[in-house]
Scaffold this motif. Structure first.
Motif, PDB file in Angstrom:
ATOM      1  N   PRO A   1       4.827  11.434   3.982  1.00 15.05           N
ATOM      2  CA  PRO A   1       4.237  12.070   5.240  1.00 15.05           C
ATOM      3  C   PRO A   1       2.695  12.138   4.989  1.00 15.05           C
ATOM      4  O   PRO A   1       2.459  12.083   6.205  1.00 15.05           O
ATOM      5  CB  PRO A   1       5.047  13.644   4.811  1.00 15.05           C
TER       6      PRO A   1
ATOM      7  N   PRO B   1       7.697   8.450  11.515  1.00 14.16           N
ATOM      8  CA  PRO B   1       7.117   8.297  10.361  1.00 14.16           C
ATOM      9  C   PRO B   1       6.168   7.003  10.796  1.00 14.16           C
ATOM     10  O   PRO B   1       6.588   6.163  11.448  1.00 14.16           O
ATOM     11  CB  PRO B   1       8.026   7.955   9.445  1.00 14.16           C
TER      12      PRO B   1
ATOM     13  N   GLU C   1       2.228   1.449  -3.423  1.00 12.08           N
ATOM     14  CA  GLU C   1       1.406   1.856  -4.501  1.00 12.08           C
ATOM     15  C   GLU C   1       1.124   3.638  -4.349  1.00 12.08           C
ATOM     16  O   GLU C   1       0.928   4.316  -5.115  1.00 12.08           O
ATOM     17  CB  GLU C   1      -0.031   1.236  -4.050  1.00 12.08           C
ATOM     18  N   PHE C   2       0.950   3.961  -3.010  1.00 18.26           N
ATOM     19  CA  PHE C   2       0.866   5.420  -2.642  1.00 18.26           C
ATOM     20  C   PHE C   2       2.099   6.258  -3.197  1.00 18.26           C
ATOM     21  O   PHE C   2       1.821   7.368  -3.990  1.00 18.26           O
ATOM     22  CB  PHE C   2       0.490   5.698  -1.172  1.00 18.26           C
TER      23      PHE C   2
ATOM     24  N   ILE D   1       9.179   3.196   5.325  1.00 17.07           N
ATOM     25  CA  ILE D   1       8.592   4.176   5.902  1.00 17.07           C
ATOM     26  C   ILE D   1       7.501   4.732   4.837  1.00 17.07           C
ATOM     27  O   ILE D   1       7.593   4.549   3.537  1.00 17.07           O
ATOM     28  CB  ILE D   1       9.052   5.286   6.636  1.00 17.07           C
TER      29      ILE D   1
ATOM     30  N   GLU E   1       3.901   5.451  -5.504  1.00 16.70           N
ATOM     31  CA  GLU E   1       4.218   5.402  -7.075  1.00 16.70           C
ATOM     32  C   GLU E   1       2.851   6.397  -7.635  1.00 16.70           C
ATOM     33  O   GLU E   1       3.354   6.988  -8.597  1.00 16.70           O
ATOM     34  CB  GLU E   1       3.735   4.175  -7.588  1.00 16.70           C
TER      35      GLU E   1
ATOM     36  N   ALA F   1      13.464   4.534   0.640  1.00 11.78           N
ATOM     37  CA  ALA F   1      12.867   4.455   2.050  1.00 11.78           C
ATOM     38  C   ALA F   1      11.389   4.080   1.970  1.00 11.78           C
ATOM     39  O   ALA F   1      11.080   3.410   3.054  1.00 11.78           O
ATOM     40  CB  ALA F   1      13.133   5.716   2.882  1.00 11.78           C
ATOM     41  N   TYR F   2      10.713   4.220   1.002  1.00 17.80           N
ATOM     42  CA  TYR F   2       9.479   3.813   0.769  1.00 17.80           C
ATOM     43  C   TYR F   2       9.394   2.614   0.189  1.00 17.80           C
ATOM     44  O   TYR F   2       8.066   1.826   0.585  1.00 17.80           O
ATOM     45  CB  TYR F   2       8.490   4.854  -0.092  1.00 17.80           C
TER      46      TYR F   2
ATOM     47  N   ASP G   1       6.786   9.608  -6.206  1.00 16.65           N
ATOM     48  CA  ASP G   1       7.973   9.710  -5.438  1.00 16.65           C
ATOM     49  C   ASP G   1       8.660   8.461  -5.312  1.00 16.65           C
ATOM     50  O   ASP G   1       8.246   7.252  -4.774  1.00 16.65           O
ATOM     51  CB  ASP G   1       7.401  10.143  -3.973  1.00 16.65           C
ATOM     52  N   THR G   2      10.121   8.399  -5.820  1.00 14.64           N
ATOM     53  CA  THR G   2      10.831   7.356  -5.955  1.00 14.64           C
ATOM     54  C   THR G   2      11.585   7.270  -4.758  1.00 14.64           C
ATOM     55  O   THR G   2      12.796   6.389  -4.779  1.00 14.64           O
ATOM     56  CB  THR G   2      11.654   7.299  -7.209  1.00 14.64           C
ATOM     57  N   HIS G   3      11.449   7.852  -3.774  1.00 18.26           N
ATOM     58  CA  HIS G   3      12.597   7.673  -2.490  1.00 18.26           C
ATOM     59  C   HIS G   3      12.539   6.150  -1.972  1.00 18.26           C
ATOM     60  O   HIS G   3      11.670   5.593  -1.842  1.00 18.26           O
ATOM     61  CB  HIS G   3      11.976   8.552  -1.454  1.00 18.26           C
TER      62      HIS G   3
ATOM     63  N   LYS H   1       0.851  -1.174   0.100  1.00 16.55           N
ATOM     64  CA  LYS H   1      -0.050   0.067  -0.082  1.00 16.55           C
ATOM     65  C   LYS H   1       0.825   1.197   0.004  1.00 16.55           C
ATOM     66  O   LYS H   1       0.545   2.239  -0.727  1.00 16.55           O
ATOM     67  CB  LYS H   1      -0.932   0.169   1.271  1.00 16.55           C
TER      68      LYS H   1
ATOM     69  N   HIS I   1      15.472   3.696  10.439  1.00 18.61           N
ATOM     70  CA  HIS I   1      13.778   3.295  10.456  1.00 18.61           C
ATOM     71  C   HIS I   1      13.943   1.758  10.398  1.00 18.61           C
ATOM     72  O   HIS I   1      14.595   1.167   9.855  1.00 18.61           O
ATOM     73  CB  HIS I   1      13.237   3.568   9.353  1.00 18.61           C
TER      74      HIS I   1
END
Lengths: 150, 142
Positions: free
Chosen positions: A57, A96, A27-28, A54, A30, A38-39, A34-36, A24, A50
């Motif tokens: 925000p 986070p 998916e969010f 994470i 993408e 850490a997601y 946002d290609t960071h 999830k 972490h």
């Protein structure tokens, strides 16, 4: 019609737990482009300190907004939801949100104002994890625009 | 939390790298699915016009999600964001073409606070109009 001031301070029961899934979060991330790492990459998230991947925000809004639905649609409050627009949004993070969190939301009506015929409703969402620790507090200001003169 | 920017390296007025975020109808459909916000003003032109909007508009929360990327990409750790708030001042109108709309976001350090915290003020523009007001984030630097 002006909203009933006596609802200020009213707190609604905590929601059932929402389990934050890593897919999830992916998916969010993408969806907002946002290609960071850490997601999506637990290793990269750990390198930043972490425990797991994470969430971006604003991810938690989906959860707190759903919780606020109970407030917004409380028939006793009588908000005209068809005229509601999102005025302000704030987040205050203790940490986070991360994959595996089981989050509950407690919604509180922080304020009710009437301004030039508009109803203004402030709803706070306190988001706790399974251990009962506060993760993030959200503040949502909704504005129900005055009905136009017929 | 491990920001890659050090507190000592910034001062009030330091500018963050600006970014532009394109948004098309397809973007809004994808965001609706991911966020669970299926309000038809974000995908149905007929409905949007019926409620007095010029066209389909982007989710305010989509714009909010894009704007903070200027801060998270700069700081290096999205978990370093301590506070984030915006006011939705103007809608981002998204026409039904291949180009869509462009949200342009800039930011600068407005104040240095205690505990390695800095306040960043963001400006988000679309089509020459400010789409977010009071857009501020507090972030913990290294």
């Amino acid at each position: 019609m002006a909203l009933d001031q006596s609802f200020v301070g009213r707190t609604y029961p905590p929601t059932p737990a929402y389990e934050v899934g890593r897919e999830k979060i992916r998916e969010f991330a993408e969806a907002v482009g946002d290609t960071h790492p850490a997601y999506v990459d637990a290793e990269a998230a750990r390198a930043l300190g972490h425990a797991d991947v994470i969430a971006p925000p604003t991810f938690v809004f989906s959860i707190t907004y759903r919780a606020a639905g109970e407030v917004v649609q409380d028939p006793q409050l009588g908000l005209d939801y068809s005229r509601v627009v999102h005025g302000d949004q704030k987040f205050s993070y203790v940490r986070p949100v991360r994959a595996g969190d089981r989050l509950t939301v407690t919604s509180t009506i922080e304020g009710i104002k009437s301004l030039a015929g508009n109803d203004i409703l402030d709803v706070r969402g306190d988001v706790h994890d399974e251990a009962g620790e506060l993760v993030v507090t959200t503040l949502m200001k909704l504005v129900a625009r005055a009905a136009e003169e017929a | 939390m491990t920001a890659k920017v050090s507190y000592g390296s910034v001062e009030a007025g330091t500018e963050l790298p600006a970014q532009s975020f394109p948004v098309t109808r397809a973007t809004l459909v994808q965001y609706a699915g991911a966020s669970g916000d299926f309000n038809p003003i974000h995908w149905n032109e007929r409905f949007a016009r019926e409620v007095g909007l010029p066209d389909v508009i982007a989710h305010g929360m989509f714009t909010m999600a894009e704007a903070i990327r200027v801060v998270t990409d700069w700081a290096g750790d999205p978990g370093a964001v301590v506070d984030y708030g915006v006011r939705f001042t103007k809608p981002v109108v998204v026409p039904d073409d291949d180009k869509g709309a462009l949200i342009e976001v800039s930011g600068k350090v407005a104040a240095k606070l205690d505990d390695n915290l800095v306040r960043v003020d963001l400006v988000a523009m679309c089509d020459g109009k400010k789409v977010l007001g009071m857009s501020r984030a507090v972030v913990r630097l290294a």
